[in-house]
Design a protein around this motif. Structure first.
Motif, short mmCIF file in Angstrom:
data_model
loop_
_atom_site.label_atom_id
_atom_site.label_comp_id
_atom_site.label_asym_id
_atom_site.label_seq_id
_atom_site.Cartn_x
_atom_site.Cartn_y
_atom_site.Cartn_z
N LEU A 322 0.70 -1.17 0.03
CA LEU A 322 -0.06 -0.02 -0.01
C LEU A 322 1.01 1.30 -0.16
CD1 LEU A 322 -2.87 1.03 0.15
CD2 LEU A 322 -2.55 1.20 2.69
N GLU A 323 0.62 2.12 -0.99
CA GLU A 323 0.93 3.51 -0.94
C GLU A 323 0.11 4.69 -0.64
OE1 GLU A 323 4.41 3.77 -1.01
OE2 GLU A 323 5.25 2.25 -2.08
N GLY A 324 -0.08 5.36 -1.67
CA GLY A 324 -0.94 6.67 -1.48
C GLY A 324 -2.34 6.38 -1.56
N GLY A 325 -3.17 7.40 -1.32
CA GLY A 325 -4.58 7.21 -1.64
C GLY A 325 -5.12 8.08 -0.09
N TYR A 326 -5.92 9.08 -0.73
CA TYR A 326 -5.95 10.16 0.30
C TYR A 326 -7.51 10.52 0.49
CZ TYR A 326 -1.09 9.90 0.11
OH TYR A 326 0.02 9.54 0.01
N ALA A 327 -8.29 9.84 -0.36
CA ALA A 327 -9.83 9.89 -0.30
C ALA A 327 -10.05 8.89 0.97
CB ALA A 327 -10.46 9.58 -1.54
N THR A 328 -10.07 9.33 2.12
CA THR A 328 -9.96 8.59 3.16
C THR A 328 -11.03 7.26 3.39
OG1 THR A 328 -8.39 9.92 4.27
CG2 THR A 328 -9.66 8.19 5.62
N ALA A 329 -12.30 7.76 3.09
CA ALA A 329 -13.45 7.08 3.51
C ALA A 329 -13.70 6.14 2.20
CB ALA A 329 -14.75 8.00 3.50
N ASP A 330 -13.25 6.27 1.06
CA ASP A 330 -13.22 5.24 -0.11
C ASP A 330 -12.03 4.40 -0.11
OD1 ASP A 330 -15.90 6.42 -1.35
OD2 ASP A 330 -14.56 8.42 -1.51
N LEU A 331 -10.83 4.71 0.51
CA LEU A 331 -9.57 3.94 0.26
C LEU A 331 -9.85 2.24 0.45
CD1 LEU A 331 -6.74 4.31 -0.44
CD2 LEU A 331 -6.39 4.63 1.99
N GLY A 332 -10.62 2.09 1.58
CA GLY A 332 -10.70 1.00 2.02
C GLY A 332 -11.53 0.07 0.77
N LEU A 333 -12.63 0.61 0.17
CA LEU A 333 -13.53 0.01 -1.02
C LEU A 333 -12.50 -0.08 -2.22
CD1 LEU A 333 -16.78 2.24 -0.35
CD2 LEU A 333 -16.41 -0.35 0.10
N ASN A 334 -11.81 0.96 -2.31
CA ASN A 334 -10.79 0.68 -3.60
C ASN A 334 -9.73 -0.26 -3.36
OD1 ASN A 334 -12.29 2.84 -4.88
ND2 ASN A 334 -10.95 4.51 -4.00
N ALA A 335 -8.92 -0.33 -2.25
CA ALA A 335 -8.23 -1.45 -2.06
C ALA A 335 -8.90 -2.73 -2.19
CB ALA A 335 -7.60 -1.25 -0.65
N ALA A 336 -9.97 -3.06 -1.73
CA ALA A 336 -10.74 -4.31 -1.54
C ALA A 336 -11.07 -4.72 -3.01
CB ALA A 336 -12.12 -4.32 -0.83
N ALA A 337 -11.37 -3.49 -4.02
CA ALA A 337 -11.74 -3.88 -5.26
C ALA A 337 -10.41 -4.30 -6.03
CB ALA A 337 -12.19 -2.43 -5.89
N VAL A 338 -9.42 -3.81 -5.82
CA VAL A 338 -8.04 -4.31 -6.27
C VAL A 338 -8.08 -5.92 -5.76
CG1 VAL A 338 -5.53 -4.17 -6.49
CG2 VAL A 338 -6.94 -2.05 -6.28
N LEU A 339 -8.11 -6.13 -4.85
CA LEU A 339 -7.81 -7.59 -4.16
C LEU A 339 -9.01 -8.49 -4.94
CD1 LEU A 339 -6.91 -7.28 -0.59
CD2 LEU A 339 -5.71 -6.81 -2.54
N ALA A 340 -10.19 -8.08 -5.04
CA ALA A 340 -11.24 -8.86 -5.57
C ALA A 340 -10.74 -9.07 -6.93
CB ALA A 340 -12.56 -8.10 -5.30
N GLY A 341 -10.56 -8.15 -7.83
CA GLY A 341 -10.29 -8.41 -9.34
C GLY A 341 -9.08 -9.44 -9.21
N PHE A 342 -7.88 -9.21 -8.56
CA PHE A 342 -6.83 -10.06 -8.45
C PHE A 342 -7.29 -11.29 -8.30
CE2 PHE A 342 -2.24 -9.90 -8.47
CZ PHE A 342 -1.83 -11.37 -8.12
N GLU A 343 -8.09 -11.83 -7.01
CA GLU A 343 -8.44 -12.89 -6.85
C GLU A 343 -9.46 -13.46 -8.02
OE1 GLU A 343 -8.32 -12.62 -1.85
OE2 GLU A 343 -10.20 -12.25 -3.09
N ALA A 344 -10.26 -12.86 -8.35
CA ALA A 344 -11.15 -13.17 -9.62
C ALA A 344 -10.29 -13.83 -10.68
CB ALA A 344 -12.16 -12.26 -9.94
N GLU A 345 -9.24 -13.09 -11.03
CA GLU A 345 -8.46 -13.72 -12.27
C GLU A 345 -7.64 -14.71 -11.87
OE1 GLU A 345 -6.90 -14.00 -16.09
OE2 GLU A 345 -8.35 -12.79 -15.26
N MET A 346 -7.34 -15.09 -10.48
CA MET A 346 -6.43 -16.13 -10.16
C MET A 346 -7.54 -17.55 -10.18
SD MET A 346 -3.84 -15.47 -7.13
CE MET A 346 -5.00 -15.45 -5.79
N GLY A 347 -9.11 -17.08 -9.90
CA GLY A 347 -9.90 -18.26 -9.47
C GLY A 347 -10.06 -18.55 -8.38
N ALA A 348 -9.70 -17.81 -7.25
CA ALA A 348 -9.56 -17.77 -6.01
C ALA A 348 -11.24 -17.90 -5.48
CB ALA A 348 -8.72 -16.79 -4.96
#
Length: 348
Positions: A322-348
């Motif tokens: 994790l690096e920057g990201g300063y829309a604080t209330a949205d940061l968790g949802l955006n991080a979770a979206a990255v992880l969800a996309g990664f896992e979807a492609e992995m087939g997790a």
């Protein structure tokens, strides 16, 4: 997903910084990671505290003088300003061109300027301990990936990619992504790619690896002609010596839409594919979000899911940092979206 996180990260909690000449509340604050961790707990991710000491990697990446300064900075400050416990020290002088930087001054504020690239990276009493644990988390995630895990996430603060071998800046003190890359190398991974997707160029990571061929650095970011860190991140910076050709920058103007950003990401991914790397470290800056208060790209939450998918398609053992990201209330949802996309492609 396996996530390394230090619950004591709130020990680094400066209250204010300088922004365009004004003293303002800090953009880089504990709530950033608190919101991310709330989303990761809701996802059911496996949360672990750091269990690898990053000191050996740090000693390979940062100078001894700088590490000694960071570790003792608060005590030095109180020795200089005995009533300064409730204050945040800021540098007011820097060794620019024609001034000497090889001698450490006795004056603490001069020391702070020697080791700082800006006056927007405030120190407090807990800064060293928290920054060190963030580096430990990056090393812990890298160690698991080196041992065969497909992906791990270092979810910590403060961020790290602006920190160079002997300077802090941009809220960064120790370079966590560089620690992850160095840990992978030290554990036998032949060549590592660092992909920096933060809005701001990872000048510290670039400078650390600029003369090395074992770590490819690729960054897409706001054009430094108008965006911080200003003095590095141009397309003609290609590496030097053994590192020539192992540094790739893709600067883009403020206001760049997601369509152009993802076209540029394809060029970055091609660089990584062609370099024949054996593992990937992602400086996962989420300040490319359209709602970020200090950055100027136009990615939406759906775009972060798409980013996660594309990162997984590189088919590399991957450490997300994790690096920057300063829309604080949205940061968790955006991080979770990255992880969800990664896992979807992995087939997790």
């Amino acid at each position: 997903m396996l996530v390394f996180h230090d619950p004591l990260h709130r020990g680094h909690a400066p209250t204010h910084e300088f922004f365009r000449g004004e003293l303002v509340p800090c953009f880089e604050k504990p709530e950033r990671v608190d919101y991310v961790m709330e989303q990761l707990r809701a996802r059911g991710d496996l949360l672990c505290e750091p269990d690898i000491d990053s000191r050996s990697a740090l000693q390979r990446l940062h100078t001894p003088r700088y590490l000694q300064f960071l570790e003792t900075a608060w005590d030095r400050w109180l020795a200089f300003q005995p009533d300064g416990r409730r204050q945040q020290p800021f540098p007011s002088v820097w060794p620019v061109r024609s001034l000497r930087s090889d001698v450490e001054p006795a004056n603490f504020i001069a020391q702070l300027g020697l080791y700082s690239m800006d006056n927007g990276t405030p120190l407090v009493q807990g800064t060293w301990a928290v920054a060190k644990r963030a580096a430990d988390a990056a090393a812990s995630a890298a160690a698991r990936v080196a041992a065969g895990l497909r992906v791990a996430f270092s979810c910590t603060r403060p961020p790290g990619h602006h920190a160079g071998a002997d300077f802090m800046g941009g809220y960064c003190f120790l370079n966590n992504a560089a620690v992850a890359a160095q840990t992978l190398r030290d554990l036998g991974v032949p060549r590592v790619a660092v992909l920096d997707v933060d809005f701001h160029h990872g000048n510290g990571t670039q400078s650390i690896f600029y003369e090395r061929s074992d770590v490819l650095f690729v960054s897409l970011h706001g054009d430094p002609a108008s965006e911080y860190p200003f003095y590095l991140g141009y397309a003609d910076e290609r590496g030097e010596g053994a590192g020539l050709g192992y540094n790739r920058n893709y600067p883009m103007p403020a206001g760049t839409p997601a369509s152009v950003w993802f076209d540029t990401l394809e060029h970055a991914c091609t660089d990584i594919d062609q370099a024949g790397c054996d593992a990937l470290v992602v400086s996962l800056g989420l300040d490319t979000y359209e709602g970020d208060p200090i950055s100027h790209f136009k990615l939406t939450r759906a775009d972060f899911h798409r980013l996660g998918v594309r990162l997984a398609r590189l088919n590399q053992p991957t450490v997300l940092v994790l690096e920057g990201g300063y829309a604080t209330a949205d940061l968790g949802l955006n991080a979770a979206a990255v992880l969800a996309g990664f896992e979807a492609e992995m087939g997790a």
